[in-house]
Design a protein around this motif. Structure first.
Motif, mmCIF file in Angstrom:
data_model
loop_
_atom_site.group_PDB
_atom_site.id
_atom_site.type_symbol
_atom_site.label_atom_id
_atom_site.label_comp_id
_atom_site.label_asym_id
_atom_site.label_seq_id
_atom_site.Cartn_x
_atom_site.Cartn_y
_atom_site.Cartn_z
ATOM 1 N N ARG A 53 0.819 -1.229 0.000
ATOM 2 C CA ARG A 53 0.000 0.000 0.000
ATOM 3 C C ARG A 53 0.847 1.272 0.000
ATOM 4 O O ARG A 53 0.380 2.332 0.412
ATOM 5 C CB ARG A 53 -0.998 0.022 1.176
ATOM 6 N N LEU A 56 -0.030 4.232 -3.069
ATOM 7 C CA LEU A 56 -1.373 4.796 -3.186
ATOM 8 C C LEU A 56 -1.366 6.135 -3.936
ATOM 9 O O LEU A 56 -0.476 6.960 -3.738
ATOM 10 C CB LEU A 56 -1.984 4.996 -1.802
ATOM 11 N N LYS A 77 -11.725 6.163 -2.389
ATOM 12 C CA LYS A 77 -10.535 5.669 -1.690
ATOM 13 C C LYS A 77 -9.311 5.827 -2.582
ATOM 14 O O LYS A 77 -9.410 5.688 -3.797
ATOM 15 C CB LYS A 77 -10.691 4.176 -1.386
ATOM 16 N N PHE A 109 3.496 2.155 9.863
ATOM 17 C CA PHE A 109 3.080 0.777 10.119
ATOM 18 C C PHE A 109 4.210 -0.212 9.838
ATOM 19 O O PHE A 109 4.417 -1.174 10.569
ATOM 20 C CB PHE A 109 1.873 0.415 9.252
ATOM 21 N N GLN B 384 -5.397 5.886 9.456
ATOM 22 C CA GLN B 384 -4.340 5.318 8.614
ATOM 23 C C GLN B 384 -4.718 3.964 8.012
ATOM 24 O O GLN B 384 -4.069 3.496 7.092
ATOM 25 C CB GLN B 384 -3.033 5.191 9.415
ATOM 26 N N ILE B 385 -5.744 3.340 8.572
ATOM 27 C CA ILE B 385 -6.204 2.068 7.992
ATOM 28 C C ILE B 385 -7.349 2.331 7.016
ATOM 29 O O ILE B 385 -7.354 1.844 5.896
ATOM 30 C CB ILE B 385 -6.699 1.102 9.095
ATOM 31 N N GLY B 387 -9.836 3.025 4.401
ATOM 32 C CA GLY B 387 -9.757 3.415 2.997
ATOM 33 C C GLY B 387 -8.452 3.077 2.322
ATOM 34 O O GLY B 387 -8.280 3.328 1.136
ATOM 35 N N ARG B 388 -7.505 2.539 3.069
ATOM 36 C CA ARG B 388 -6.196 2.288 2.460
ATOM 37 C C ARG B 388 -5.853 0.817 2.423
ATOM 38 O O ARG B 388 -4.784 0.437 1.934
ATOM 39 C CB ARG B 388 -5.123 3.034 3.246
ATOM 40 N N SER B 389 -6.719 0.011 2.987
ATOM 41 C CA SER B 389 -6.411 -1.417 3.025
ATOM 42 C C SER B 389 -6.834 -2.077 1.722
ATOM 43 O O SER B 389 -7.510 -1.485 0.892
ATOM 44 C CB SER B 389 -7.101 -2.063 4.214
ATOM 45 N N PRO B 392 -12.179 -4.491 2.493
ATOM 46 C CA PRO B 392 -12.901 -3.673 3.486
ATOM 47 C C PRO B 392 -12.721 -4.123 4.932
ATOM 48 O O PRO B 392 -13.257 -3.475 5.824
ATOM 49 C CB PRO B 392 -14.363 -3.827 3.054
ATOM 50 N N ASP B 395 -11.279 -1.280 6.821
ATOM 51 C CA ASP B 395 -12.266 -0.243 7.115
ATOM 52 C C ASP B 395 -13.123 -0.687 8.306
ATOM 53 O O ASP B 395 -13.368 0.075 9.234
ATOM 54 C CB ASP B 395 -13.184 0.001 5.913
#
Ligand SMILES: Cc1cc2nc3c(=O)[nH]c(=O)nc-3n(C[C@H](O)[C@H](O)[C@H](O)COP(=O)(O)O)c2cc1C
Ligand code: SF4
Ligand code: FES
Lengths: 713, 443, 191
Positions: A53, A56, A77, A109, B384-385, B387-389, B392, B395
């Motif tokens: 990730r 992005l 997103k 992270f 930080q999680i 919407g970026r994983s 879902p 989320d």
């Protein structure tokens, strides 16, 4: 290739036309926009990717409303650029406030469980995690909980060390073993924050290609046992080179310091090795050229050697060669450059009038090659290594390609993986149950000792029976009819089905024709090639670094082959013998014969980088240079001439063989016009038709191909 | 408004899990009705019903069905998502246990409409009893000609239905992870648009694949029997029909309740016998993944997709959990975070690292060692999680924690300040970090 | 097609595996059910040999099979107690007494969460939501769910389980295999 559709995308305001479906990370790179990443690798499958990730970006697509107006619909997103396929009208932003934050978040992270042991990490200084953190990370961590702990420096194999605490679970290594090498030895275990990589039951990571995982690991989780703690990357110098450990000619980088090669990395070359290396080259080369090297000429003094000056040594050699004249002979080894071989030829042919040279150490090698050349022509790999991907089928006869021809194996696997090619295997029943190709072969036909001809014949029989329209000669029909019943009916049937689609490629291992019945096998192969229209695509694979070059230079075309030369040395018919970079005492198929011959030889000069068993028997030993200490060219299995560069100065007074030959020519009163290796190469190009297209200026890119000689009937 | 039982109407009829009783209560009439129509006619009926997926996202069912290729080679797969793992939800388990034929019938109808030849019911591994019931129903349906070759004499309709069981992973309920798991892989999600194809275009084994929830399929026979318009007349305009809510927690009569969509939230609590053990403190209306609603925000909320969204939460899977005022919200959030950390598949960075981090911070807070900045740290981890994983789940792991802090920040502050619960007498369990540590497991 | 190899699968197990493989267009699909089978055949857990046997029979790399098996919590990569007791402590159960049940079970069995009794009869662990929240507190032992467990009746549960042939990892695995494998009619209907 003209069915690729171009689409218009906009990245950071820059309008671009890119192929539809191209991953945005690639489109951006071409526009000079760097998107940071860890897990992405263009040669690895996407299915287990897009996980880090880091890449992005924000993305919007045009949307047509019910009234026909087009608006830009921003995706709610952020999307991973590494997996995002370009589509018409796509608008991408890579540096918005949200993205800057997202990257910081991902890096935070990734670092919370990272040991941050950069000072003692081999990857330090060339670590994507370090670099991305520097560019995109936050200054401090907010993590105060206990970190994840695993044993440090876990030995995965004799070559590879694993540090699970440093792993970022990017799946590059696991995907490499699944997608590229195909041995699937690495996989993830457990899940969630406990996810970690491992081999089955913690057994050794025994892939033939394991070293690549060290290179593609974006952190210091996988490191090399040999290279560990040897150097910091900024203390190393890097030189471009060609791996001499087999005939594939992988382009590599030598990382060196103080006249030692500490590490071998792959160098991108789409034509040959893409970017991969095999473990034999990667881990074998550094020690092969670093240990126990000769540094000065040696002259026999009874049972011992005495170091002498080049002047003395060359004086002795020149006298002996001159005395032997056209009766002198030369044997060349597998790692001599094209320039060495040519200069030796110049010395023996031109200087001494001798026509006695060879480079082959196998039992039936020359006989088989000559017969095969008559049948198939001298250089039948018209497709080249990269062309394997386009061949509808590739038939591998009597070879374990992964071991013998690592890059051909990787290409064949790739061709299969993208669904473009069928791999067919015809192997002796003594081959291991799980051959490397067997894992994906369309068919594996096994033959008992001496049964190669019959195995091929039964495939031809099926082919003829199922394809009545096949044009062929009465001779072939009679030959097929004379066959016994097929050994392996189902496999032959499958094989014939694949063969029936039209011409393909046939790769023959060196061992296929080692038995006494090799002629029948060769004839059968000829018929099969003719039936499938593949006559021009049968390649008898060579396995040594520059065998193809020696072949093209006619080094094996002399009136005496290796056996004859050795016999002559024993009988006195060859009063002076130069063995250059070869070690018949350990490499010749009939070792006792070689030892006996060399014991009786009246004068033996050996040039090599090390005091080999053969060199120990010499009268004069001359120190020569490894691939790292000189310039030159090799010709690989597909006939590609590629350049390597001098990385550092030779040990002691060592000298490349072409230069030794040149100095001897001078002593014989026939001075050459070579002031450097380039002059030798230039002369090769002008004198040897096969090298006619080998232009120095082009060698820096993908190398140059030999000109294929037409068979003259 | 009272209960309106469509799916659950006969759930307590003895023997309804068997084919004879099921048929005598109108069973398989929906399949017969469907086979009397063209395939498109069936899809149109479902469209008219307005049915939306009951697995959590509420996606219009007919659009998915309509997305499968209508001509060309029909190697289509039909998957039933029976991996029910959303904390607080137990409707699919009961449907399979008591009314397995309804699910089989719904799948057969969907198979006909979408030209699917092979079906798999992906049943959660723990649901052994439900899987056995479904097995029995499938075997009976084969014998009656509702499954297999030329179903009910229809020359152009063959459908094989198999059971595939999970083996302990919440993430496998996510539709692409379910597909991975069905194909024998680690239960990790796959690329979806805009990165990869829709399942209906290329799903399992590269073939067009339809996936729906158990309850979604169970609605279908009724829609075909009584007509789409009949179904659409129930519920609200945008959320038609009925929905099963699994009510649990501090209520007198926990259980599955089927009500019309649009039913007021407070009525559902009443249906379940009202709050027990104290006054209402909060409700999680749609499974652990949806934001928690404090009692004062519950009034006026209607149980339909739009109503829940307006209230700042979601209808989700219908896992309706009721908490009284003895509930320690911080401990509840800690347990929620533990769940997601345990169920994160580990594929992507934000979820793999973020969920475990949140869980550890909440452990620390409920051990009395919290710092005031931890509260904003938790919110920041959520950001930080979210919407970026990759899928879902990330989320879903962040929403409840964020809502917990937004709505009950004072309880977090109390924990930090005093090192103990705001609920007098509440002592948080001192436990290991969840089921990850199991007997004999050592590194 | 099931590749022959040395292994511990029984005749019946092999027949079931052959049937299961036929459900999938690619033998890879049979990995999860084959692991269930293996867990039954190998006595309730998956030692390395079980992984090797599944890998060989399905023609997949052992590393992959181990990676898959270790992903899912219900495959036992280590031996468990003969009755592996999993107490749901998730949201509803956690609020309705699950932790008291655990305290009581720990007391009765003389072990802590994550441990097994010395005689190997019981092991105890927490579970995520078992999705039977209406009956909180819910406990899973092998193939059975037990609802309404509380500190008072926990001892009865243990008494009922002790020595029983039910509710073991083997009976659990067997029950799952039986649900996967169709009745005779179904298998002939598509055979
Ligand atoms: C982490 C996660 C878990 C899920 N679990 C389930 C589940 O257990 N059952 C289910 O039906 N859908 C579940 N879903 C939703 C499915 O991905 C999918 O939307 C659903 O099966 C579609 O069916 P429907 O359209 O009938 O609702 C889950 C989604 C996510 C992201
Ligand atoms: S959000 Fe990421 S780690 Fe979490 S379940 Fe989805 S893919 Fe796996
Ligand atoms: S590079 Fe795109 S997610 Fe890792």
């Amino acid at each position: 290739m003209n069915d690729i559709k171009l689409v218009n995308v906009t990245i950071d305001g820059v309008p671009l036309q890119v192929p539809k479906g191209e991953r945005i990370i690639e489109s951006a790179r071409r526009a000079g926009i760097d998107i940071p990443y860890f897990c992405y690798h263009p040669r690895l499958s996407m299915e287990n990717g897009a996980n880090c990730r880091m890449c992005l970006v924000e993305m919007a697509m045009p949307r047509t409303g019910p009234d026909g107006t087009v608006t830009l619909a921003r995706h709610p997103k952020p999307q991973t650029a590494c997996s995002l396929p370009a589509d018409e009208g796509m608008v991408v932003e890579t540096e918005t406030e949200a993205i800057v934050k997202a990257r910081k978040g991902v890096l935070e992270f990734l670092l919370i469980n990272h040991p941050l042991d950069c000072p003692v990490c081999d990857r330090g200084g060339e670590c994507p995690l370090q670099n991305n953190t520097l560019h995109y990370g936050a200054g401090a961590s907010r993590y105060i909980e206990a970190k994840r702990h695993y044993p440090k420096a876990y030995p995965l194999s004799e070559h590879v060390v694993l540090d699970r605490e440093r792993c970022i679970q990017c799946a590059r290594c696991t995907r490499f073993t699944q997608d590229i090498s195909g041995d699937a030895q690495l996989d993830f275990l457990k899940r969630g924050a406990d996810t970690h990589i491992g081999t089955f039951n913690a057994e050794a990571f025994s892939s033939l290609f394991s070293g690549n995982t060290i290179e593609i690991c974006p952190v210091g989780a996988l490191t090399s046992r040999d290279y560990r703690f040897q150097a910091r990357p900024w203390d190393l110098a890097t030189q471009k080179s060609i791996c001499p450990e087999c005939s594939n000619g992988c382009t590599i980088k030598l990382d060196h310091r103080d006249g030692r090669v500490l590490r071998v990395n792959g160098r991108i070359n789409e034509a040959v090795n893409e970017e991969w290396t095999c473990d034999r080259g990667k881990f074998g080369l550094p020690s092969a050229i670093s240990d126990e090297r000769l540094t000065a000429p040696l002259l026999r003094d009874g049972d011992r050697f005495r170091e002498v000056s080049w002047d003395v040594a060359l004086g002795v050699v020149a006298d002996k060669l001159k005395a032997a004249g056209k009766q002198s002979a030369v044997l060349a080894g597998p790692k001599l450059a094209n320039e060495d071989l040519y200069a030796l030829q110049a010395l023996f042919h031109g200087g001494l009038g001798s026509n006695r040279s060879d480079y082959r150490m196998g039992a039936r090698h020359s006989e088989v090659r000559d017969a095969a050349a008559k049948l198939f022509g001298p250089d039948p790999m018209p497709t080249g290594i990269a062309g394997l991907e386009a061949s509808p089928w590739t038939l591998v006869v009597g070879a374990d390609l992964a071991v013998e021809q690592p890059m051909l194996y990787l290409r064949l696997r790739k061709a299969w993986r993208f669904g473009k090619a069928k791999a067919l295997e015809v192997i002796p029943s003594s081959a291991p149950a799980n051959t490397h190709i067997g894992a994906f072969a369309w068919s594996s036909v096994r033959y008992a000792d001496g049964g190669l001809a019959e195995a091929l014949r039964s495939a031809c029989a099926v082919l003829l029976a199922e394809m009545p329209g096949l044009t062929t000669s009465p001779e072939v029909i009679a030959w097929v009819a004379a066959g016994t019943s097929p050994a392996d009916g189902i496999a032959s049937r499958r094989m014939a089905a694949a063969l029936s689609v039209g011409p393909g490629l046939i790769l023959v291992g060196e061992d296929a024709f080692s038995g006494p019945d090799w002629r029948a096998g060769l004839v059968a192969l000829g018929h099969l090639a003719a039936l499938t229209g593949s006559m021009g695509s049968v390649n008898l694979l060579v396995s040594n670094c520059n065998d193809r070059g020696a072949d093209a230079l006619g080094f094996g075309d002399g009136q005496l082959a290796t056996a004859g030369i050795l016999a002559g040395a024993a009988s006195g018919a060859v009063p002076a013998l130069w063995i250059a970079g070869a070690d018949p005492v350990t490499q010749y198929h009939d070792r006792p014969a070689a030892i006996a011959a060399l014991e009786q030889a009246s004068f033996l000069v050996v040039s090599d980088i090390r005091l080999t068993a053969t060199a120990r028997m010499a009268d004069v030993v001359l120190p020569s240079c490894s691939v790292a200490e000189r310039d030159g060219t090799f010709t690989n299995v597909e006939g590609r001439v590629q350049r390597f560069w001098k990385a550092f100065e030779p040990r002691g007074s060592a000298s490349p063989d072409w230069l030794i030959a040149s100095r001897l020519l001078q002593r014989l009163g026939k001075p050459s016009v070579w002031f450097g290796w380039r002059d030798v190469l230039e002369e090769v190009r002008s004198r040897v038709p096969a090298f006619g297209e080998v232009r120095f200026e082009e060698l820096d890119k993908d190398g140059a191909m030999l000109v294929i000689q037409q068979v003259v009937d | 408004m009272a209960e309106l039982q469509v799916l659950l109407q006969h759930r307590n009829v003895p023997g309804i899990d068997g084919i004879d009783v099921y048929e005598s209560h109108g069973g398989y009439a929906g399949l017969r009705a469907a086979l009397g129509k063209e395939r498109q006619g069936v899809i149109d009926e479902v469209k008219a019903s307005g049915l939306r997926g009951r697995g959590g996202a509420g996606f219009p069912t007919w659009i998915k069905w309509n997305g499968l290729p209508k001509s060309g080679p029909a190697q289509h797969y039909l998957l039933c998502n029976a991996d029910e793992g959303e904390p607080g939800t137990f409707k699919d388990r009961e449907l399979l246990l008591k009314l397995p034929h309804m699910v089989v019938e719904g799948m057969a109808i969907a198979a006909y409409a979408t030209r699917s030849t092979n079906g798999f019911a992906y049943v959660r591994g723990e649901f052994v009893e439900s899987a056995a019931q479904l097995r029995k129903a499938i075997d009976q349906a084969y014998r009656r000609g509702y499954l297999g070759r030329n179903i009910l004499g229809h020359s152009d309709f063959c459908f094989d239905l198999h059971i595939h069981t999970g083996a302990g992973s919440y993430e496998c309920g996510e539709e692409t992870a379910l597909m991975s798991s069905l194909m024998g892989e680690r239960g990790q999600p796959r690329l979806k648009p805009p990165h990869g194809p829709l399942p209906v275009v290329s799903g399992v084994w590269g073939s067009p694949t339809l996936i729906n929830n158990v309850e979604t399929y169970a609605c279908v026979p009724h829609i075909l029997t009584h007509g789409g318009a009949w179904y659409a007349a129930m519920g609200t305009q945008r959320s038609p029909g009925t929905k099963i809510f699994s009510v649990s927690g501090h209520v007198a009569r926990p259980g599955n309740y089927e009500v019309e969509l649009g039913t007021p939230l407070t009525e559902l609590i009443e249906l379940a016998g009202g709050v027990v053990g104290g006054a209402l403190k909060a409700v999680i209306p749609g499974g652990s993944s949806v934001p928690i609603l404090p009692a004062e925000k519950c009034a006026g909320v209607t149980l339909d997709y739009e109503g829940c969204q307006a209230a700042g939460t979601m209808l989700g899977s219908g896992g309706f959990m009721v908490f009284n005022d003895k509930t320690d919200i911080v401990a509840l959030m800690r347990r929620t975070a533990q769940f997601y950390a345990h169920e994160s598949c580990g594929k992507c960075t934000p979820c793999r690292e973020g969920t475990r981090w949140m869980s550890r911070v909440l452990d620390r807070i409920t051990s009395g060692a919290g710092r005031m900045e931890d509260i904003d740290l938790l919110l920041s981890i959520c950001d930080q999680i979210d919407g970026r994983s990759y899928c879902p789940l990330g989320d879903a792991a962040s929403w409840p924690i964020r809502a917990g802090i937004r709505n009950f920040r004072h309880e977090f502050e109390h924990w930090v300040r005093h090192g103990s619960s705001p609920i007098s007498g509440f002592v948080p369990p001192v436990r290991s970090h969840g089921p990850a540590s199991v007997p004999g497991r050592q590194e | 097609m099931v590749a022959a190899s040395a292994g511990r699968f029984s005749e019946a197990g092999l027949a079931q595996l052959t049937e299961i493989v036929s459900h999938y267009p690619d033998p890879g699909g049979a990995i999860l059910p084959a692991l269930w089978l293996a867990q039954r055949e190998y006595g309730g857990w998956l030692p390395a040999e079980a992984i090797v046997e599944v890998a060989a029979r399905l023609g997949r790399p052992a590393s992959e099979i181990q990676g898959v098996a270790s992903f899912y919590t219900m495959y036992n990569m280590q031996q468990r107690g003969r009755h592996h007791i999993e107490v749901c402590t998730c949201l509803t159960c956690g609020c309705l007494g699950a932790y008291e049940v655990i305290d009581e079970l720990e007391r009765i069995l003389g072990i802590h969460l994550g441990q097994a009794t010395a005689d190997g009869e019981f092991s105890l662990t927490e579970a995520e939501c078992l999705n039977y929240c209406e009956a909180a507190t819910v406990v899973q032992v092998g193939e059975r769910y037990f609802g309404g467990v509380n500190a008072e009746n926990a001892a009865d549960l243990i008494a009922r389980l002790r020595g029983s042939e039910e509710c073991t990892p083997v009976s659990l695995s067997n029950a799952i295999v039986e649900a996967i494998v169709p009745g005779y009619f179904a298998s002939s209907a598509h055979g």
